[in-house]
Design an enzyme around this catalytic site. Structure first.
Site: not given
Ligand SMILES: C[S@@+](CC[C@H](N)C(=O)[O-])C[C@H]1O[C@@H](n2cnc3c(N)ncnc32)[C@H](O)[C@@H]1O
Length: 292
Positions: A55, A163
């Protein structure tokens, strides 16, 4: 293009490590793991070594570096690169109506009672999609809500979609998705997506009627939150899976403070917790109700 043989410092290679395009040492890995934890709460175990390499490599390519050591030095001196690093490291997999039982529950226990006036509370319906990725989750929520709102009704309904990753948020705000993304969308909800203006038949865009319900913002869940209001429902699904237990526990405690009594917290299928938060009652599959 860099020649692999010259780009890889041989001293950095363990015997069974693959030859790599960029020199990537143990110290590089540990330092990036530390940054991800510190700035995003993301815990990366040893098994994520290749994932980190793959990545972050795209940042090295974009910036013209030959070794992670150079990239680390650049990161240390350019605060703006931290955002690109976090964008590169985060996992963004999502889809419309993912874990659809949550949306059935949300429709019958949150949307319908609010719209029918059985449970108006403060007169506002507030929903938070925390970790919304490219937007499929908040657009699903918006479509579910919109379908229940009688046309012409003026109700105070808002979905906050946040996000940490600014790349995915940009895609979410554009709200345009390839046709195959709609395979998981039940027929009646397809009405809220329409052909894009340029006449392309390859994608559909979220209609204004659902867009208007959503506000997209960048928000880091492990930092301060710039609001004090409470939500009828918080969706934080498949996000905490990347956090360690203390971070996850602290985050759930903060969510509880931001859920209206009787409101709901929806989490991902592999994120259940047991007995650690007495204010929450398990009422369905990975669905929790804040006690009144
Ligand atoms: C796998 S996706 C989940 C998307 C959606 N909630 C779903 O379940 O389909 C995880 C998301 O969490 C976000 N994320 C990770 N760490 C984070 C943080 N500290 N604060 C906010 N968002 C975060 C990532 O950027 C990513 O877009």
């Amino acid at each position: 293009m860099h020649n692999t043989a010259t780009a890889v410092a041989l001293g950095d290679l363990a015997a069974n490590e693959p030859a790599r395009e960029f020199a990537f040492s143990d110290a590089d890995f540990r330092s990036l793991v530390q940054l991800a934890r510190e700035h995003a709460g993301i815990a990366l175990s040893e098994s994520k070594r290749n994932l980190v390499y793959t990545r972050v490599s795209r940042r090295l390519r974009a910036l013209g570096f030959t070794a992670f050591k150079e990239y680390r030095a650049y990161l240390a001196e350019n605060a703006g690169e931290l955002e690109s690093f976090i964008n590169a490291i985060s996992t963004n997999l999502t889809k419309f109506f993912r874990e659809s039982h949550h949306f059935d529950h949300f429709r019958s226990q949150v949307a319908v009672p609010f719209i029918n006036g059985q449970r108006r509370g403060d007169g506002r319906l507030r929903v938070w999609s925390a970790g919304c990725s490219t937007g499929e989750e908040p657009y699903t929520l918006a479509a579910v809500l919109r379908r229940e709102i009688p046309s012409g009704a003026r109700l105070d309904v808002r979905i906050l979609a946040t996000d940490i990753d600014t790349d995915v948020l940009g895609k979410a705000a554009r709200g345009i998705y390839p046709l195959n993304a709609f395979e998981s969308v039940p027929r009646p909800y397809l009405d809220y997506f329409e052909p894009v203006g340029d006449g392309s038949k390859e994608s559909l865009a979220a209609a204004e009627s659902i867009r208007s319900l959503i506000v997209f913002r960048r928000l880091n869940l492990i930092e301060q939150w710039p609001f004090r209001g409470k939500f009828d429902a918080i969706f934080c699904r498949n996000v905490m899976i990347y956090f360690d237990n203390p971070t996850k526990t602290a985050l759930i405690d903060r969510f509880i403070q931001h859920i209206k009594p009787g409101g709901f917290l929806y989490i991902g299928h592999s994120e259940s917790f047991h007995g650690t938060h007495s204010e929450l009652q398990l009422v369905g599959r990975t669905t929790y109700r804040r006690k009144a």
